[in-house]
Design an enzyme around this catalytic site. Structure first.
Site, mmCIF file in Angstrom:
data_model
loop_
_atom_site.group_PDB
_atom_site.id
_atom_site.type_symbol
_atom_site.label_atom_id
_atom_site.label_comp_id
_atom_site.label_asym_id
_atom_site.label_seq_id
_atom_site.Cartn_x
_atom_site.Cartn_y
_atom_site.Cartn_z
ATOM 1 N N LYS A 116 0.992 -0.945 -0.041
ATOM 2 C CA LYS A 116 0.152 -0.184 0.194
ATOM 3 C C LYS A 116 0.598 1.794 0.083
ATOM 4 O O LYS A 116 0.676 2.278 -0.707
ATOM 5 C CB LYS A 116 -1.118 0.235 1.515
ATOM 6 C CG LYS A 116 -1.717 -1.650 0.689
ATOM 7 C CD LYS A 116 -2.873 -1.119 2.111
ATOM 8 C CE LYS A 116 -4.477 -2.034 1.574
ATOM 9 N NZ LYS A 116 -5.434 -1.652 2.876
ATOM 10 N N LYS A 158 -1.747 1.903 9.441
ATOM 11 C CA LYS A 158 -1.969 1.182 8.697
ATOM 12 C C LYS A 158 -0.854 0.213 7.999
ATOM 13 O O LYS A 158 0.145 0.669 7.988
ATOM 14 C CB LYS A 158 -3.524 1.547 7.369
ATOM 15 C CG LYS A 158 -4.024 2.347 7.317
ATOM 16 C CD LYS A 158 -4.953 2.794 6.699
ATOM 17 C CE LYS A 158 -5.865 1.734 5.863
ATOM 18 N NZ LYS A 158 -5.901 3.400 4.540
ATOM 19 N N GLY A 165 -8.730 -5.062 6.232
ATOM 20 C CA GLY A 165 -9.124 -4.347 7.101
ATOM 21 C C GLY A 165 -8.201 -4.810 8.307
ATOM 22 O O GLY A 165 -8.199 -3.828 9.563
ATOM 23 N N HIS A 235 -14.583 -2.743 8.304
ATOM 24 C CA HIS A 235 -14.112 -2.050 7.609
ATOM 25 C C HIS A 235 -14.726 -3.407 6.297
ATOM 26 O O HIS A 235 -13.694 -3.648 5.602
ATOM 27 C CB HIS A 235 -12.664 -2.129 7.799
ATOM 28 C CG HIS A 235 -12.293 -1.455 8.415
ATOM 29 N ND1 HIS A 235 -12.494 -0.046 7.953
ATOM 30 C CD2 HIS A 235 -11.790 -0.854 9.911
ATOM 31 C CE1 HIS A 235 -12.300 -0.044 9.734
ATOM 32 N NE2 HIS A 235 -10.996 -0.244 10.567
ATOM 33 N N LYS A 237 -16.862 -4.596 3.400
ATOM 34 C CA LYS A 237 -18.963 -4.778 3.132
ATOM 35 C C LYS A 237 -19.249 -6.040 3.170
ATOM 36 O O LYS A 237 -19.479 -6.816 3.182
ATOM 37 C CB LYS A 237 -18.240 -4.284 1.689
ATOM 38 C CG LYS A 237 -17.130 -3.168 1.232
ATOM 39 C CD LYS A 237 -16.170 -3.389 -0.266
ATOM 40 C CE LYS A 237 -14.999 -2.333 -0.263
ATOM 41 N NZ LYS A 237 -13.990 -2.685 -1.507
ATOM 42 N N GLU A 287 -7.108 2.981 -1.757
ATOM 43 C CA GLU A 287 -6.040 1.589 -2.608
ATOM 44 C C GLU A 287 -6.784 0.934 -4.445
ATOM 45 O O GLU A 287 -7.548 1.363 -4.201
ATOM 46 C CB GLU A 287 -6.151 0.113 -1.463
ATOM 47 C CG GLU A 287 -7.635 -0.220 -1.196
ATOM 48 C CD GLU A 287 -6.915 -1.549 -0.419
ATOM 49 O OE1 GLU A 287 -6.481 -2.023 -0.960
ATOM 50 O OE2 GLU A 287 -7.943 -2.113 0.087
ATOM 51 N N ARG A 291 -8.062 -6.898 -9.164
ATOM 52 C CA ARG A 291 -8.542 -7.840 -9.973
ATOM 53 C C ARG A 291 -10.376 -7.399 -10.170
ATOM 54 O O ARG A 291 -10.072 -6.464 -9.623
ATOM 55 C CB ARG A 291 -8.275 -9.261 -8.759
ATOM 56 C CG ARG A 291 -9.066 -8.825 -7.238
ATOM 57 C CD ARG A 291 -8.647 -9.160 -5.417
ATOM 58 N NE ARG A 291 -8.940 -8.795 -4.533
ATOM 59 C CZ ARG A 291 -9.931 -8.284 -4.164
ATOM 60 N NH1 ARG A 291 -11.013 -8.006 -4.924
ATOM 61 N NH2 ARG A 291 -10.025 -7.103 -3.070
ATOM 62 N N ARG A 337 -24.613 -8.900 0.433
ATOM 63 C CA ARG A 337 -23.833 -9.737 0.931
ATOM 64 C C ARG A 337 -24.357 -10.856 1.731
ATOM 65 O O ARG A 337 -24.592 -10.768 2.983
ATOM 66 C CB ARG A 337 -22.054 -9.738 1.199
ATOM 67 C CG ARG A 337 -21.597 -9.183 0.050
ATOM 68 C CD ARG A 337 -20.376 -9.222 1.029
ATOM 69 N NE ARG A 337 -19.352 -7.693 -0.267
ATOM 70 C CZ ARG A 337 -17.904 -7.760 -0.440
ATOM 71 N NH1 ARG A 337 -17.481 -8.663 0.824
ATOM 72 N NH2 ARG A 337 -17.575 -7.606 -0.654
HETATM 73 P P1 ADP Z 1 -8.386 -3.428 3.822
HETATM 74 O O1 ADP Z 1 -7.163 -3.593 2.014
HETATM 75 O O2 ADP Z 1 -7.824 -3.781 4.478
HETATM 76 O O3 ADP Z 1 -9.801 -3.357 3.357
HETATM 77 P P2 ADP Z 1 -8.464 -0.102 3.393
HETATM 78 O O4 ADP Z 1 -7.772 0.938 2.881
HETATM 79 O O5 ADP Z 1 -8.778 -0.649 2.061
HETATM 80 O O6 ADP Z 1 -8.052 -1.308 3.781
HETATM 81 O O7 ADP Z 1 -9.659 -0.208 3.439
HETATM 82 C C1 ADP Z 1 -10.573 -0.779 4.108
HETATM 83 C C2 ADP Z 1 -12.028 0.430 5.558
HETATM 84 O O8 ADP Z 1 -10.829 0.668 6.133
HETATM 85 C C3 ADP Z 1 -12.506 1.963 4.373
HETATM 86 O O9 ADP Z 1 -13.316 1.303 3.496
HETATM 87 C C4 ADP Z 1 -12.567 2.819 5.364
HETATM 88 O O10 ADP Z 1 -13.874 1.937 6.067
HETATM 89 C C5 ADP Z 1 -11.780 2.437 6.221
HETATM 90 N N1 ADP Z 1 -10.076 3.291 5.974
HETATM 91 C C6 ADP Z 1 -9.408 3.317 5.818
HETATM 92 N N2 ADP Z 1 -8.164 4.468 5.582
HETATM 93 C C7 ADP Z 1 -9.182 5.126 6.829
HETATM 94 C C8 ADP Z 1 -8.501 6.139 6.829
HETATM 95 N N3 ADP Z 1 -7.336 6.824 6.053
HETATM 96 N N4 ADP Z 1 -9.823 7.235 7.288
HETATM 97 C C9 ADP Z 1 -10.635 6.577 7.443
HETATM 98 N N5 ADP Z 1 -11.087 5.336 7.598
HETATM 99 C C10 ADP Z 1 -10.667 4.455 6.498
#
Ligand code: ADP
Length: 447
Positions: A116, A158, A165, A235, A237, A287, A291, A337
């Site tokens: 990331k 992160k 998540g 986190h 969906k 991100e 895929r 889902r």
């Molecule tokens: P993963 O790859 O673990 O799914 P993501 O970066 O896609 O991680 O983030 C997953 C979820 O986490 C997002 O949809 C959101 O709900 C929350 N999230 C991620 N980054 C932030 C941020 N900077 N501020 C608030 N919530 C965040």
């Protein structure tokens, strides 16, 4: 076109790819673990090969066993589906080194987006707006504290290798940073074997809005609009819709154009999803998934594009069968889902399904490998069905969803069907005002 496609996945994902193969008249092979010997994809594929015991590490992630299955069956292409090896750049490289086609992007893009930190650098270079945060990986607490002063609090730590998540911790104030920093690193190390972390401003009430992009090897790049995926628990969906109730046609065209342009600049190939957080009219890239996404059917419903079919055609070197101008958005689509999880405690509920009846009728699509008598194995992801609804507009779609949920039967194991039945009548769903915090912080507390 390919002579034979080997599908390295299971459940409804394997079924989805299998269906596209059949419609393209390409023979298919499904690999499976001993736990999935009686599964629908195994029954429906032209050929199947057992590649190992139930544990994913010994079967669906077992690259030597998968390559043996390719050799035995004479397949010339591999479709990884969603999850498992779909974002494993080494696997994509090994497949290519064996003279086969990996149906997905090039390894360099999978690798860049899988880390990331590197993904954010690539995204920034491609012109995407980022969440304010550290410019790269953060190795020490002192460095994190310095960045915290600039970016402000709350701050999110992160994991660079994060997914699902995991490896994410919030520091509400500077006093909590030390704790969040070490907790995120420990979780990341345990889950991904990599404790690299980075920092982002923690947005208060954003929405998760993602853009579907698709690119062929002839220089054509198209975006297929957005999906709204803010209804999340931990986190993850649970309920997705397209288009997003938060965007106007102008905002859609703008973010779609930005995502397509970034895809072009990257020289990306195949289907991909750019994920953004959206707050106060601003988009922030978080991100890119290199895929197919679990929620791809809602895009298919409103655009009429078969994403898996296009993905296979692109991998075979064919041009996209449509242009950006051909893409029109018709009506509204929602995906629920349905997980083998308790609707209140969210504990997994594997076991035998003695009664299964899928909803039907106009505008209803079910992606599931369930049948009466099927035992949901305890070894894998708990997703057992996706209910996808298409309607003329959002209200029509919600009305159809409500009646489809009443028709849908999965017994006796508890599932998230019960949760969706309650969700569909919630005010924030009806008026589309929810954000990523709503499900956990409002709905699940009150219901
Ligand atoms: P993963 O790859 O673990 O799914 P993501 O970066 O896609 O991680 O983030 C997953 C979820 O986490 C997002 O949809 C959101 O709900 C929350 N999230 C991620 N980054 C932030 C941020 N900077 N501020 C608030 N919530 C965040």
């Amino acid at each position: 076109m390919f002579k034979k496609i080997l599908i390295t996945n299971r459940g409804d994902v394997a079924l989805r790819v299998l269906r596209a193969c059949k419609e393209l008249d390409i023979p298919s092979v499904v690999v499976h673990s001993t736990a999935d010997a009686d599964s629908m994809p195994v029954r429906l594929a032209d050929e199947s090969v057992c590649i190992g015991p139930p544990s994913s590490a010994e079967s669906y992630l077992n690259i030597p066993a998968i390559l043996s299955a390719v050799a035995i069956t004479g397949a010339d292409a591999v479709h990884p589906g969603v999850g498992f090896l779909s974002e494993n750049a080494d696997f994509a490289e090994i497949v290519a080194a064996h003279g086969l086609t990996f149906i997905g992007p090039e390894p360099r893009h999978i690798r860049a987006m899988g880390d990331k930190v590197e993904a954010k650098i690539t995204a920034a270079n491609a012109g995407l707006p980022l969440v304010p945060g550290s410019p790269g990986a953060v190795h020490t607490l002192v460095e994190a504290q310095r960045i915290g002063k600039d970016v402000g609090y709350p701050l999110l730590v992160k994991a660079a290798s994060g997914g699902g998540g995991r490896g994410m911790k919030v520091a509400e104030t500077a006093d909590h940073l030390g704790e969040a920093f070490s907790a995120a690193r420990a979780e990341a190390k345990a889950a991904f074997g990599d404790d690299t972390v980075y920092l982002e401003r923690y947005l208060g009430q954003p929405r998760h809005i993602e853009v579907q992009v698709i690119a062929d090897s002839h220089g054509h790049v198209v975006h297929l609009g957005e999906r709204e995926c803010s209804v999340q628990r931990r986190h993850q969906k649970l309920f997705e819709e397209a288009p997003s109730p938060a965007l106007s046609a102008e905002q859609r065209a703008r973010i779609g154009g930005i995502a397509a342009e970034a895809t072009r600049k990257m020289g990306y190939l195949g289907v991909g999803t750019m994920e953004f957080l959206y707050e106060d009219g601003e988009f922030f890239f978080i991100e890119m998934n290199t895929r197919l996404q679990v929620e791809h059917p809602i895009t298919e419903e409103i655009t009429g594009v078969d994403l898996v079919r296009e993905q296979i055609r692109i991998a075979a070197g064919m041009p996209l069968s449509f242009t950006q101008d051909d893409v029109t958005f018709i009506g509204h689509a929602i995906e629920c889902r349905i997980n083998a999880e308790h609707p209140e405690t969210f504990m997994p509920t594997p076991g035998k399904v003695t009664a299964f009846h899928a909803a039907g009728g106009p505008g209803v699509r079910v992606e599931s490998c369930l049948y009466s008598g099927y035992s949901v194995p305890p070894y894998y992801d708990s997703l057992i069905a996706k209910l996808i609804i298409h309607g003329d507009d959002r209200d029509h779609c919600l009305a159809r969803l409500r009646r489809a949920l009443q028709e849908f039967i999965v017994e006796p194991i508890p599932t998230t069907l019960a949760l969706h039945k309650r969700l569909v009548d919630a005010d924030a769903i009806k008026d589309g005002s929810y954000n990523i915090r709503w499900l956990e912080e409002v709905f699940l507390k009150e219901n």
